[in-house]
Design a protein around this motif. Structure first.
Motif, PDB file in Angstrom:
ATOM      1  N   ARG A  78     -36.390  -3.044  71.648  1.00  0.00           N
ATOM      2  CA  ARG A  78     -36.887  -4.293  72.441  1.00  0.00           C
ATOM      3  C   ARG A  78     -38.712  -3.776  72.686  1.00  0.00           C
ATOM      4  NH1 ARG A  78     -39.962  -6.161  74.799  1.00  0.00           N
ATOM      5  NH2 ARG A  78     -39.753  -7.556  76.662  1.00  0.00           N
ATOM      6  N   VAL A  79     -38.973  -2.597  72.794  1.00  0.00           N
ATOM      7  CA  VAL A  79     -40.286  -2.451  73.150  1.00  0.00           C
ATOM      8  C   VAL A  79     -40.678  -2.890  74.708  1.00  0.00           C
ATOM      9  CG1 VAL A  79     -42.916  -2.206  72.522  1.00  0.00           C
ATOM     10  CG2 VAL A  79     -40.997  -2.551  70.693  1.00  0.00           C
ATOM     11  N   MET A  80     -39.998  -2.446  75.705  1.00  0.00           N
ATOM     12  CA  MET A  80     -40.018  -2.899  76.778  1.00  0.00           C
ATOM     13  C   MET A  80     -41.451  -3.060  77.509  1.00  0.00           C
ATOM     14  SD  MET A  80     -38.794   0.141  79.485  1.00  0.00           S
ATOM     15  CE  MET A  80     -39.281  -0.796  80.930  1.00  0.00           C
ATOM     16  N   GLU A  81     -42.462  -2.143  77.029  1.00  0.00           N
ATOM     17  CA  GLU A  81     -43.671  -2.027  77.290  1.00  0.00           C
ATOM     18  C   GLU A  81     -44.241  -3.424  77.050  1.00  0.00           C
ATOM     19  OE1 GLU A  81     -42.758   1.943  75.746  1.00  0.00           O
ATOM     20  OE2 GLU A  81     -42.375   0.076  75.357  1.00  0.00           O
ATOM     21  N   ALA A  82     -43.697  -4.408  75.992  1.00  0.00           N
ATOM     22  CA  ALA A  82     -44.476  -5.332  75.902  1.00  0.00           C
ATOM     23  C   ALA A  82     -43.445  -6.838  76.740  1.00  0.00           C
ATOM     24  CB  ALA A  82     -44.175  -6.064  74.358  1.00  0.00           C
ATOM     25  N   HIS A  83     -43.985  -6.574  77.922  1.00  0.00           N
ATOM     26  CA  HIS A  83     -42.999  -7.213  78.991  1.00  0.00           C
ATOM     27  C   HIS A  83     -43.397  -8.775  78.900  1.00  0.00           C
ATOM     28  CE1 HIS A  83     -41.942  -8.309  83.042  1.00  0.00           C
ATOM     29  NE2 HIS A  83     -40.992  -7.172  83.113  1.00  0.00           N
ATOM     30  N   PRO A  84     -42.532  -9.531  79.342  1.00  0.00           N
ATOM     31  CA  PRO A  84     -42.990 -10.982  79.346  1.00  0.00           C
ATOM     32  C   PRO A  84     -44.094 -11.440  80.374  1.00  0.00           C
ATOM     33  CG  PRO A  84     -40.603 -10.623  80.253  1.00  0.00           C
ATOM     34  CD  PRO A  84     -41.200  -9.443  79.597  1.00  0.00           C
ATOM     35  N   SER A  85     -44.392 -10.569  81.367  1.00  0.00           N
ATOM     36  CA  SER A  85     -45.798 -10.946  82.264  1.00  0.00           C
ATOM     37  C   SER A  85     -47.030 -10.191  81.593  1.00  0.00           C
ATOM     38  CB  SER A  85     -45.103 -10.059  83.638  1.00  0.00           C
ATOM     39  OG  SER A  85     -44.257 -10.497  84.149  1.00  0.00           O
ATOM     40  N   THR A  86     -46.709  -9.671  80.450  1.00  0.00           N
ATOM     41  CA  THR A  86     -47.928  -9.528  79.644  1.00  0.00           C
ATOM     42  C   THR A  86     -48.270 -10.759  78.462  1.00  0.00           C
ATOM     43  OG1 THR A  86     -47.094  -8.444  77.695  1.00  0.00           O
ATOM     44  CG2 THR A  86     -47.541  -7.006  79.871  1.00  0.00           C
ATOM     45  N   TYR A  87     -47.333 -11.564  78.211  1.00  0.00           N
ATOM     46  CA  TYR A  87     -47.421 -12.631  76.968  1.00  0.00           C
ATOM     47  C   TYR A  87     -48.523 -13.372  77.167  1.00  0.00           C
ATOM     48  CZ  TYR A  87     -42.385 -11.154  75.862  1.00  0.00           C
ATOM     49  OH  TYR A  87     -41.237 -10.717  75.217  1.00  0.00           O
ATOM     50  N   LEU A  88     -49.248 -13.689  76.224  1.00  0.00           N
ATOM     51  CA  LEU A  88     -50.078 -14.629  76.137  1.00  0.00           C
ATOM     52  C   LEU A  88     -49.967 -15.254  74.749  1.00  0.00           C
ATOM     53  CD1 LEU A  88     -52.873 -15.986  77.456  1.00  0.00           C
ATOM     54  CD2 LEU A  88     -54.148 -14.277  75.867  1.00  0.00           C
ATOM     55  N   ILE A  89     -49.687 -16.378  74.692  1.00  0.00           N
ATOM     56  CA  ILE A  89     -49.064 -17.274  73.311  1.00  0.00           C
ATOM     57  C   ILE A  89     -49.922 -18.482  73.308  1.00  0.00           C
ATOM     58  CG2 ILE A  89     -47.147 -17.701  72.200  1.00  0.00           C
ATOM     59  CD1 ILE A  89     -45.265 -16.559  74.626  1.00  0.00           C
ATOM     60  N   LYS A  90     -50.235 -18.755  71.908  1.00  0.00           N
ATOM     61  CA  LYS A  90     -50.853 -19.908  71.643  1.00  0.00           C
ATOM     62  C   LYS A  90     -50.076 -20.996  71.885  1.00  0.00           C
ATOM     63  CE  LYS A  90     -54.680 -21.087  68.432  1.00  0.00           C
ATOM     64  NZ  LYS A  90     -55.199 -20.736  66.925  1.00  0.00           N
ATOM     65  N   ARG A  91     -50.735 -22.281  72.562  1.00  0.00           N
ATOM     66  CA  ARG A  91     -49.818 -23.220  72.929  1.00  0.00           C
ATOM     67  C   ARG A  91     -49.481 -24.124  71.723  1.00  0.00           C
ATOM     68  NH1 ARG A  91     -51.106 -28.875  74.460  1.00  0.00           N
ATOM     69  NH2 ARG A  91     -53.275 -28.305  74.209  1.00  0.00           N
ATOM     70  N   GLU A  92     -50.147 -24.150  70.747  1.00  0.00           N
ATOM     71  CA  GLU A  92     -49.720 -25.008  69.644  1.00  0.00           C
ATOM     72  C   GLU A  92     -48.500 -24.391  68.901  1.00  0.00           C
ATOM     73  OE1 GLU A  92     -52.914 -23.613  65.968  1.00  0.00           O
ATOM     74  OE2 GLU A  92     -53.384 -25.585  67.514  1.00  0.00           O
ATOM     75  N   ALA A  93     -48.542 -22.975  69.002  1.00  0.00           N
ATOM     76  CA  ALA A  93     -47.571 -22.000  68.390  1.00  0.00           C
ATOM     77  C   ALA A  93     -46.005 -22.266  68.924  1.00  0.00           C
ATOM     78  CB  ALA A  93     -47.769 -20.856  68.162  1.00  0.00           C
TER      79      ALA A  93
END
Length: 303
Positions: free
Chosen positions: A146-161
């Motif tokens: 799961r790579v828990m280090e990549a936590h959802p509170s770190t997510y930055l996602i392109k809106r159009e994607a």
């Protein structure tokens, strides 16, 4: 010089007014002028309209969850209303570091659609920093872990994607469990996920109560993801990890025979998978599953 991309922060919340304000303050206090708005989505709770006046530095939009009750529906409500080029998440009991957005925006490239970072875990006994340890996350790693280090509170996602090829969060996942991993897997299917390899979010782990329906939710959600994600079947180590989680959940439910059968299946897939041994310990001794989970959490780990 290209202008700084704009960011909409989406935070879903329910009955955590003080923690929510701490999270919003961490968003507002970024060391880069990129935050366009903070969208606070109240899930199964009355919106707190006072938030708008409490943070005059940034536009605060306060809305109700208009979709499926729960975290996924709440986040999707916020995504549908966002105006920024990029969308960032933060759990309402977490915080961002002051350099979160700057670090992540520095690593995006022309084809980037998804950026994660590391975390600083706070619990009652210690602080632990965990980072992914590489510049990109690929499907080959994500199916194993799961790579828990990549936590959802770190997510930055392109809106159009999110509104297009990647898609919104899956509101059908039982209990919303592993909704974050599902989103990572779908993103990695499109292209590698960029990493700002430093702690960019502060994750507060609290003592958790484990009830019968939580263990059942874990089992159902993993079955759902296995059926949905064909790539998982290509990794024996990855399948052993999630089958081991199901075995441990069965032991937590007191379903010892089923737990031991699943633990044996886990062992055959990968004898190194610790969860098969932990399952046997819970199923065959007075040791409680909840105690093992809390012990793992104290060291910044999960089961």
């Amino acid at each position: 010089m290209n202008p700084t991309p704009t960011v909409s922060a989406v935070i879903a919340t329910r009955d955590r007014p003080e923690l929510l304000r701490r999270a919003i303050r961490s968003m507002v206090d970024q060391d880069i002028d990129a935050l366009l708005e903070v969208i606070v989505v109240f899930d199964q709770a009355e919106p707190d309209l006072e938030l708008k006046a409490e943070f005059p530095e940034t536009e605060i939009r306060v809305v109700q969850n208009l979709r499926t009750p729960g975290l996924c529906g709440a986040r999707n409500t916020g995504i549908s209303m966002a105006r920024g080029d990029w969308i960032a998440f933060c759990d309402d009991d977490d915080e961002w570091t002051s350099d979160k957005l700057r670090r992540q925006l520095e690593v995006i490239g022309p084809d980037s659609i998804f950026v994660v970072g590391g975390i600083r875990i706070f619990n009652q006994k210690r602080t632990v920093d965990r980072t992914p340890g590489e510049r990109h996350l690929h499907m080959s790693r994500l199916v194993k872990s799961r790579v828990m280090e990549a936590h959802p509170s770190t997510y930055l996602i392109k809106r159009e994607a999110l509104l297009g090829e990647l898609g919104l969060e899956d509101e059908e996942i039982p209990g919303g469990y592993y909704e974050d991993w599902d989103l990572l897997l779908r993103a990695a299917r499109l292209r590698p996920i960029d990493v700002a390899d430093a702690p960019v979010a502060i994750v507060h782990w609290h003592p958790t109560s484990f009830f019968k329906n939580r263990w059942e939710m874990v089992i159902a959600a993993i079955d759902y993801l296995i059926e949905k994600t064909p790539e998982l079947h290509g990794s024996r180590a990855g399948m052993a990890r999630i089958r081991g989680q199901q075995a441990f959940a069965l032991a937590g439910l007191g379903r010892r025979r089923e737990a031991l059968a699943m633990a044996a299946s886990t062992f055959r897939l990968d004898p190194r998978q610790l969860r098969s041994y932990l399952t046997a310990a819970v199923a065959l001794t007075p040791l409680r599953a909840e105690w093992l989970v809390r012990l793992a959490n104290a060291f910044g780990r999960g089961i």
